[in-house]
Motif scaffolding. Structure first.
Motif, PDB file in Angstrom:
ATOM      1  N   LEU A  28     116.239   2.321 -40.936  1.00 37.63           N
ATOM      2  CA  LEU A  28     117.620   2.477 -40.500  1.00 37.63           C
ATOM      3  C   LEU A  28     118.538   2.413 -41.713  1.00 37.63           C
ATOM      4  CD1 LEU A  28     117.755   0.177 -37.339  1.00 37.63           C
ATOM      5  CD2 LEU A  28     117.337   2.638 -37.436  1.00 37.63           C
ATOM      6  N   ILE A  29     119.591   3.213 -41.701  1.00 39.70           N
ATOM      7  CA  ILE A  29     120.622   3.110 -42.731  1.00 39.70           C
ATOM      8  C   ILE A  29     121.929   2.719 -42.068  1.00 39.70           C
ATOM      9  CG2 ILE A  29     119.467   4.761 -44.226  1.00 39.70           C
ATOM     10  CD1 ILE A  29     121.612   6.823 -43.450  1.00 39.70           C
ATOM     11  N   ASP A  30     122.767   1.997 -42.814  1.00 37.23           N
ATOM     12  CA  ASP A  30     124.008   1.504 -42.235  1.00 37.23           C
ATOM     13  C   ASP A  30     125.106   2.562 -42.322  1.00 37.23           C
ATOM     14  OD1 ASP A  30     124.965   1.462 -44.865  1.00 37.23           O
ATOM     15  OD2 ASP A  30     124.798  -0.720 -45.053  1.00 37.23           O
ATOM     16  N   ALA A  31     126.274   2.215 -41.791  1.00 38.34           N
ATOM     17  CA  ALA A  31     127.363   3.181 -41.693  1.00 38.34           C
ATOM     18  C   ALA A  31     127.842   3.640 -43.061  1.00 38.34           C
ATOM     19  CB  ALA A  31     128.524   2.560 -40.905  1.00 38.34           C
ATOM     20  N   GLU A  32     127.941   2.734 -44.014  1.00 35.88           N
ATOM     21  CA  GLU A  32     128.443   3.109 -45.334  1.00 35.88           C
ATOM     22  C   GLU A  32     127.491   4.063 -46.041  1.00 35.88           C
ATOM     23  OE1 GLU A  32     131.331   2.726 -46.618  1.00 35.88           O
ATOM     24  OE2 GLU A  32     132.083   1.524 -44.946  1.00 35.88           O
ATOM     25  N   ARG A  33     126.191   3.815 -45.926  1.00 36.40           N
ATOM     26  CA  ARG A  33     125.244   4.754 -46.533  1.00 36.40           C
ATOM     27  C   ARG A  33     125.276   6.091 -45.808  1.00 36.40           C
ATOM     28  NH1 ARG A  33     118.940   3.815 -48.413  1.00 36.40           N
ATOM     29  NH2 ARG A  33     118.645   5.931 -49.223  1.00 36.40           N
TER      30      ARG A  33
END
Length: 255
Positions: free
Chosen positions: A165-170
């Motif tokens: 999973l990647i976060d919103a900023e990435r």
């Protein structure tokens, strides 16, 4: 929760139609019935001249955790002809602007739907992932190509190879998200209001050209439509008169 609790709901407010994914207890995972229902809903909303923008979102702080794996056999047998791919393709082909409003998990089939939208506006808690490598599945070819066009080969490979999973900023940095905002509802309202006020002829033409669905004959058709529809005359007149233009052309009746 019972399967009957899973549904897609539609609310039309002014020129904006909001389709909400609801599957309580499964973080809004898409069931086969929901995948089949989505193209039917989109057909109706596309034909409605009052609707100028579509928002796709999830209920209760979660966008969509993917496909409901309780129906794995159906997914395995279908491959690239799956009902999920059919729903994705219909969403991508929707003639009006589409905006994914993303909170929480946006994984697998959820990411598939978000990528098929024109814009993705996300909350800080949004998380994106593409998990087929964790499940031993092959991501559909049309879906893989659409993801690659959006984020590029390297990021697409990272998402598909690692299933992380990647976060919103990435997601914002790699182009998977267009904007991260603490006020998701407010930004969606502002963006859809702006889109609704613009020339729908200009927007529909731009969408076809950007998506590489308009050949020379179709582009020539659009330029003739600018002349015949009166949209440009209204836009220029409103500019000179310092008033808000009243654009009337609708893709529901303009094709």
């Amino acid at each position: 929760m019972a399967v009957s609790d899973a549904e897609l709901t539609v609310e039309v407010t002014g020129a904006v139609a909001t389709v909400t994914i609801r599957n309580p207890g499964r973080r809004n995972a898409m069931t086969p019935a929901m995948w089949r229902r989505l193209p039917v809903l989109l057909d109706g909303l596309e034909a409605d001249p009052a609707v100028r923008v579509l928002v796709l979102t999830g209920a209760d702080g979660a966008f969509c955790a993917g496909a409901d794996l309780g129906d794995l056999d159906e997914l395995l047998e279908a491959g690239d002809g799956s009902i999920a791919v059919a729903a994705e393709e219909r969403l991508a082909a929707f003639t009006k602007p589409t905006v994914a409003a993303v909170e929480g998990p946006c994984v697998g089939g959820g990411c598939q739907l978000a990528v098929a939208c024109d814009l993705r506006i996300v909350a800080p808690d949004a998380r994106f992932g593409v998990p087929p490598a964790r499940l031993g599945l092959v991501y559909p070819a049309p879906t893989t190509r659409r993801l690659t066009r959006l984020v590029g080969p390297s990021t697409a490979k990272f998402l598909l190879f690692t299933a992380e999973l990647i976060d919103a900023e990435r997601a914002l940095r790699v182009g998977l998200a267009d904007e991260v905002t603490d006020d998701l509802a407010g930004r969606i309202t502002a963006i859809t209001a702006a889109i609704s006020a613009r020339s729908q002829l200009s927007i529909a033409a731009a969408k076809e050209i950007i998506d590489d669905r308009a050949g020379p004959a179709r582009i020539a058709w659009w330029h003739r439509k600018v002349r015949d529809s009166g949209e440009a005359r209204e836009g220029v007149a409103a500019h000179h008169e310092r008033r808000t233009p009243e654009f009337r052309w609708s893709p529901s009746g303009g094709h």
